[in-house]
Design an enzyme around this catalytic site. Structure first.
Site, PDB file in Angstrom:
ATOM      1  N   CYS A   7      -2.551   2.810   7.880  1.00 41.88           N
ATOM      2  CA  CYS A   7      -3.995   2.785   8.126  1.00 41.88           C
ATOM      3  C   CYS A   7      -4.300   2.399   9.575  1.00 41.88           C
ATOM      4  O   CYS A   7      -3.393   2.150  10.360  1.00 41.88           O
ATOM      5  CB  CYS A   7      -4.616   1.759   7.196  1.00 41.88           C
ATOM      6  N   CYS A  65      -0.797  -5.184   6.677  1.00 39.51           N
ATOM      7  CA  CYS A  65      -0.565  -3.997   7.509  1.00 39.51           C
ATOM      8  C   CYS A  65       0.209  -4.357   8.767  1.00 39.51           C
ATOM      9  O   CYS A  65       1.025  -3.580   9.262  1.00 39.51           O
ATOM     10  CB  CYS A  65      -1.881  -3.354   7.917  1.00 39.51           C
ATOM     11  N   CYS A  78       0.812  -1.218   0.000  1.00 41.97           N
ATOM     12  CA  CYS A  78       0.000   0.000   0.000  1.00 41.97           C
ATOM     13  C   CYS A  78       0.843   1.266   0.000  1.00 41.97           C
ATOM     14  O   CYS A  78       0.304   2.363  -0.169  1.00 41.97           O
ATOM     15  CB  CYS A  78      -0.927   0.018   1.209  1.00 41.97           C
ATOM     16  N   ASP A 103       2.325   2.552   2.548  1.00 40.64           N
ATOM     17  CA  ASP A 103       2.317   3.213   3.849  1.00 40.64           C
ATOM     18  C   ASP A 103       3.655   3.021   4.551  1.00 40.64           C
ATOM     19  O   ASP A 103       4.394   2.096   4.251  1.00 40.64           O
ATOM     20  CB  ASP A 103       1.181   2.673   4.718  1.00 40.64           C
TER      21      ASP A 103
HETATM   22 FE1  FES Z   1      -1.327   0.363   4.350  1.00 42.12          FE
HETATM   23 FE2  FES Z   1      -2.758  -0.841   6.122  1.00 42.12          FE
HETATM   24  S1  FES Z   1      -3.379  -0.249   4.142  1.00 42.12           S
HETATM   25  S2  FES Z   1      -0.696  -0.252   6.288  1.00 42.12           S
END
Ligand code: FES
Length: 145
Positions: free
Chosen positions: A59, A103, A33, A35
């Site tokens: 997230c 995640c 993702c 992140d």
């Molecule tokens: Fe990226 Fe959860 S969607 S860490």
């Protein structure tokens, strides 16, 4: 779809913040993702994790797993911290929806990256710890955000 524990750690995350002059820091990005997660460890002379903090652009599931993971490594030795896997963290949270499992990897990877940083700085080896693949520097984060 989220357990009560996940909701609790998401709404009241533990150990959010930074540690100045940390013994080790690790920053990793999630390949799925994009992140980002950063972990700071304060480790004493007996290799015990005195304090730990995290910051994330992740997230809610990433926040909850990091909150739980930091609680689980606090007070442990660096070796014991290696046993805090994403699976152990998910179990402690009473599970995560399958689409959110990736995640939970952020916390484990960032802790390992921070332990690696600490080990490098102090010239020690931690059994089972390998060089993090995805550790990224400050500069790269600033460019991205
Ligand atoms: Fe990226 Fe959860 S969607 S860490």
């Amino acid at each position: 779809m989220y357990s009560e524990k996940v909701m609790d750690h998401f709404q009241n995350p533990r150990n959010v913040g930074e540690i100045e002059n940390a013994s080790g820091t690790g920053t990793v990005g999630n390949a799925k993702c994009g992140d980002i997660m950063r972990i700071y460890l304060d480790i004493d002379e007996n290799q015990v994790i005195r304090d730990v903090k995290f910051k994330t652009f992740g997230c809610g599931a990433a926040v909850a797993t990091s909150s739980m993971a930091t609680e689980m490594v606090k007070g442990k030795t660096v070796r014991e911290a290696m046993e805090v896997t994403n699976k152990a963290v998910m179990e402690a949270l009473d599970g995560l929806p399958p689409v959110k499992v990736h995640c939970s990897l952020l916390a484990e990877e960032a802790i390992h990256a921070a332990l690696w940083d600490y080990a490098q700085k102090n010239g020690i080896e931690i059994e089972g710890l390998v060089k993090p693949k995805s550790d990224i520097g400050e500069e790269e984060i600033e460019e991205e955000y």
